[in-house]
Design an enzyme around this catalytic site. Structure first.
Site, PDB file in Angstrom:
ATOM      1  N   LYS A 186       0.843  -1.198   0.000  1.00 34.23           N
ATOM      2  CA  LYS A 186       0.000   0.000   0.000  1.00 34.23           C
ATOM      3  C   LYS A 186       0.876   1.245   0.000  1.00 34.23           C
ATOM      4  O   LYS A 186       0.636   2.202  -0.740  1.00 34.23           O
ATOM      5  CB  LYS A 186      -0.929  -0.005   1.230  1.00 34.23           C
ATOM      6  CG  LYS A 186      -2.068  -1.000   1.108  1.00 34.23           C
ATOM      7  CD  LYS A 186      -2.825  -1.223   2.411  1.00 34.23           C
ATOM      8  CE  LYS A 186      -3.887  -2.315   2.210  1.00 34.23           C
ATOM      9  NZ  LYS A 186      -4.587  -2.715   3.431  1.00 34.23           N
ATOM     10  N   GLN A 236      -4.882  -1.470   9.685  1.00 35.16           N
ATOM     11  CA  GLN A 236      -4.786  -2.773   9.043  1.00 35.16           C
ATOM     12  C   GLN A 236      -5.374  -3.855   9.951  1.00 35.16           C
ATOM     13  O   GLN A 236      -4.979  -3.995  11.109  1.00 35.16           O
ATOM     14  CB  GLN A 236      -3.303  -3.086   8.734  1.00 35.16           C
ATOM     15  CG  GLN A 236      -3.085  -4.384   7.985  1.00 35.16           C
ATOM     16  CD  GLN A 236      -3.703  -4.377   6.579  1.00 35.16           C
ATOM     17  OE1 GLN A 236      -3.585  -3.410   5.840  1.00 35.16           O
ATOM     18  NE2 GLN A 236      -4.380  -5.467   6.227  1.00 35.16           N
ATOM     19  N   ASP A 278     -11.236   2.897   4.137  1.00 38.61           N
ATOM     20  CA  ASP A 278     -11.685   1.518   3.972  1.00 38.61           C
ATOM     21  C   ASP A 278     -13.205   1.416   3.827  1.00 38.61           C
ATOM     22  O   ASP A 278     -13.716   0.365   3.450  1.00 38.61           O
ATOM     23  CB  ASP A 278     -11.253   0.683   5.193  1.00 38.61           C
ATOM     24  CG  ASP A 278     -10.051  -0.201   4.892  1.00 38.61           C
ATOM     25  OD1 ASP A 278      -9.813  -0.468   3.693  1.00 38.61           O
ATOM     26  OD2 ASP A 278      -9.382  -0.622   5.834  1.00 38.61           O
TER      27      ASP A 278
END
Ligand code: NAD
Length: 281
Positions: free
Chosen positions: A52, A96, A119
């Site tokens: 990422k 995460q 997200d």
């Protein structure tokens, strides 16, 4: 039959996003920033986060990883999130997953400012998506959606079947397909006659986590098949769809690897830029 090239679609998307970042920089003299919080040493998470960061930097985003040991207490993580919420150089915050057991997933997700929730997991964004309002959309279903639209721009009236009802994949995927006026069936581990449900699909999205669950005789001719599954087996990484069998009847199908996977990170970058643009108004 089309083998959907997720790698190429993702590369094209990243190129467009890079141009967009360059233009934003020229216009506003600042760039979108993505901060990822990584807790512990779980190897797949470390690899995802590194990828990422690399992809974010390649398109010119400001990228930062905040690392904590797996023993970090919940309060420290929440305080960091509150600090990032206030930081104008941070457009997007991602924690995460999975988190260590002593940290409450829901508390952490709820703490993120919904306007920085790249997200799309915050309840505000989940609600906005299901109400048809502007929201951050979870990256993997967004990637699936873009791949489907590339093949079939007009989805109105199509029969879509989604396998799996996770908050991460199945549920947001269902909302995206509904928004396109598909007739959607969402299935799960308790669904009866899964094969019969699959056979009705014009669009089939599979996000279950069972290697090669979907067989050749589960898919009618002309179906678009999107395989989200990533399963480690003795024979390497395989999807939730038996690619060799299903590709004989599908109109288009994503391979694993090289299908949905590359789109997930590209969509994270897209979401970060969207959050930045929304912060300007
Ligand atoms: P999950 O475990 O949270 O959810 C799985 C879902 O499948 C559940 O809703 C469950 O009810 C359903 N299910 C289980 N057995 C079933 C069966 N026999 N028939 C029908 N439905 C059944 O999983 P998830 O996080 O949604 O991930 C699903 C898969 O997608 C995994 O293989 C994961 O590794 C992969 N994944 C890929 C990406 C990507 O970028 N490509 C991103 C996230 C997850």
């Amino acid at each position: 039959m089309i083998i959907i090239d997720g790698k190429k679609t993702a590369a094209d998307l990243r190129l467009n996003l890079k141009t967009e970042v360059d233009n934003l920089k020229k216009k506003f003299n600042k760039v979108p920033g993505l901060t990822v919080i990584l807790i512990g040493e779980y190897a797949p998470s470390k690899i995802y986060v590194r990828n990422k960061e690399k992809s974010a930097e390649e398109i010119g985003l400001k990228s930062e990883i905040v690392k904590y040991p797996k023993t970090v207490d919940e309060k420290t993580v929440l305080e960091k999130i509150y600090e990032l919420n206030q930081d104008d150089t941070v457009s997007g915050i991602l924690v995460q997953l999975p988190l260590p057991k002593h940290i409450d997933n829901k508390k952490v997700i709820d703490a993120i400012n919904p306007r920085k929730d790249v997200d799309g997991f915050h309840p505000n964004n989940v609600g906005n998506l299901s109400s048809g309002y502007k929201s951050s959309i979870p990256c993997t279903p967004l990637g699936c959606y873009l791949l489907i639209k590339n093949i079939e721009p007009n989805l109105s009236g199509k029969k879509a079947v989604v396998l799996g009802r996770s908050n991460l994949n199945g549920k947001p995927m269902t909302q995206l397909l509904l928004k396109e006026n598909c007739t959607v069936t969402i299935t799960h581990s308790k669904t009866k006659n899964l094969k019969e449900e699959c056979l009705k699909a014009d669009i089939l999205v599979v996000a279950v986590g069972i290697p090669k669950l979907v067989k050749g005789d589960w898919v009618k001719k002309g179906t678009i098949v999107i395989d989200v599954g990533i399963n480690k087996t003795d024979k390497g990484i395989v999807g939730d769809v038996d690619f060799d069998e299903v590709s004989k009847s599908a109109k288009a199908i994503t391979p694993v690897p090289g299908g949905v996977g590359p789109m997930t990170i590209a969509c994270l970058l897209k979401n970060t830029i969207e959050c930045f643009k929304r912060s300007l108004v």
